[in-house]
Scaffold this motif. Sequence first.
Motif, short mmCIF file in Angstrom:
data_model
loop_
_atom_site.label_atom_id
_atom_site.label_comp_id
_atom_site.label_asym_id
_atom_site.label_seq_id
_atom_site.Cartn_x
_atom_site.Cartn_y
_atom_site.Cartn_z
N LEU A 96 50.98 31.24 37.07
CA LEU A 96 52.36 30.86 36.80
C LEU A 96 52.78 31.15 35.36
N ARG A 97 51.81 31.34 34.47
CA ARG A 97 52.14 31.64 33.07
C ARG A 97 52.53 33.10 32.88
N SER A 98 52.19 33.92 33.86
CA SER A 98 52.51 35.35 33.76
C SER A 98 53.96 35.61 34.16
N LYS A 99 54.60 36.50 33.45
CA LYS A 99 55.97 36.89 33.79
C LYS A 99 55.99 37.88 34.95
N SER A 100 54.85 38.50 35.20
CA SER A 100 54.76 39.47 36.29
C SER A 100 54.68 38.76 37.64
N ASP A 101 55.30 39.37 38.66
CA ASP A 101 55.22 38.84 40.02
C ASP A 101 53.99 39.36 40.76
N ASP A 102 53.24 40.25 40.13
CA ASP A 102 52.05 40.80 40.77
C ASP A 102 50.90 39.80 40.70
N PRO A 103 50.03 39.79 41.72
CA PRO A 103 48.86 38.90 41.67
C PRO A 103 47.90 39.32 40.56
N ALA A 104 47.25 38.33 39.96
CA ALA A 104 46.25 38.61 38.92
C ALA A 104 44.98 39.18 39.52
N GLN A 105 44.72 38.88 40.79
CA GLN A 105 43.50 39.34 41.46
C GLN A 105 43.74 39.37 42.96
N THR A 106 43.17 40.37 43.62
CA THR A 106 43.26 40.48 45.08
C THR A 106 41.87 40.70 45.65
N LEU A 107 41.52 39.94 46.69
CA LEU A 107 40.22 40.06 47.34
C LEU A 107 40.45 40.25 48.84
N SER A 108 39.50 40.91 49.49
CA SER A 108 39.63 41.11 50.93
C SER A 108 38.29 41.47 51.54
N VAL A 109 38.23 41.42 52.87
CA VAL A 109 37.05 41.86 53.60
C VAL A 109 37.18 43.36 53.83
N THR A 110 36.16 44.13 53.46
CA THR A 110 36.21 45.58 53.56
C THR A 110 36.51 46.05 54.98
#
Length: 378
Positions: A201-215
């Motif tokens: 929430l401190r970031s001005k960017s709307d992009d996620p700071a990290q993305t994880l997923s199952v390959t």
Amino acid sequence: MADIRATFVSQKISKIRWKNIVKNSLQGPDTFVTGSWDDEENKVCLWKVNREKKFENEGDGRGTEGDVDNDPIPICEASHIGDVTGLEFISEDHIVSSSSSGTVTLYKHHTSSQTLGNSHQWERLHHHCNKPCPCTCLAVREDCIITAGEDGRINVLNIAQKDPNRTIGKADSCTVNGVIFLKQFEFLTVNSTGQLKIYDLRSKSDDPAQTLSVTGDLTPLQCVDKHPSQSHIVATGGDDGTLGIWDLRQDKFPVSLMEAHSSTVWELKFHKTSPDHLFSCSDDGSLWHWDSTQINSFSMAAINHFSGTGAGSGGGSLPSQTAVNPWLETEIAKNKMEITSLLSDKSLPINSLDITGHALICGNDGETIFTLNLPALR
């Protein structure tokens, strides 16, 4: 074995939550809230469990005292437009709910009159092409509320303000099914393509700071919970019944995926004070208790064996070892996981559960609330 009580309540239960216990209280939880779905008039209801003292083996003079739960009694209720899709206590007397209508409602429990009043509504927070769509989930921390929905939108609300503090309009291209706070300013979402996304929430960017997923896997994730004392450890439940364990410090992929229920995992919860225990409920009507305490015992036994330490080994002192949380242990150790089915008769889908102390509650599509008094957890 758990002491189980089933109460018919004439409404399909979509969400159920214990009221937060006052800090340092010696009393167990006795008040909870439920939300319903698939009814002509859905409701948010507040319930109370009355406990009686019971003495076992009184006749032999060695009686032991314990608490026995009676059927929960409804205290008050309020009508709810649409299905209840999210439900949380945000304070001692305030409850927040999300709806399939795209609206979020703040309720206040008036203890003097034992009524549940509507304090505020944030309408049409989620919409497609100017038409409302479901708000699928919410998370709360102090006065802050995070909502997410089928439109992939995320809203940040404050209970003292009428309009959202912030909206991330294109947070996702698919449905967001679950959201939790990780830390004061960080929250995590799970979506219908099997991804976890972390936002700051401190970031001005709307992009996620990290993305994880199952390959290579697009299996939807339906629910998520974090370890209560180690926020980098989270558990997810999938559409295929799989339980995933993730270490947010390490890889972009899960530490382990364990075959679990035969259908969708709707909710899972780490025990707040005994986090080696996790509980899950499923569309297949099952309620499971995952006990990882034996994993630690197995790991220490292996360390002692291979290092030549332990009773009678004659070995030297054990080198300093970095304690590994049992949920992050190797696949070999995972075989020591104890899984117990808490309801013997599978019924209609169990949609929601909550656990505090020895008291577990869950609700299902059979219009039943189950209250379980669990034995002591190690």
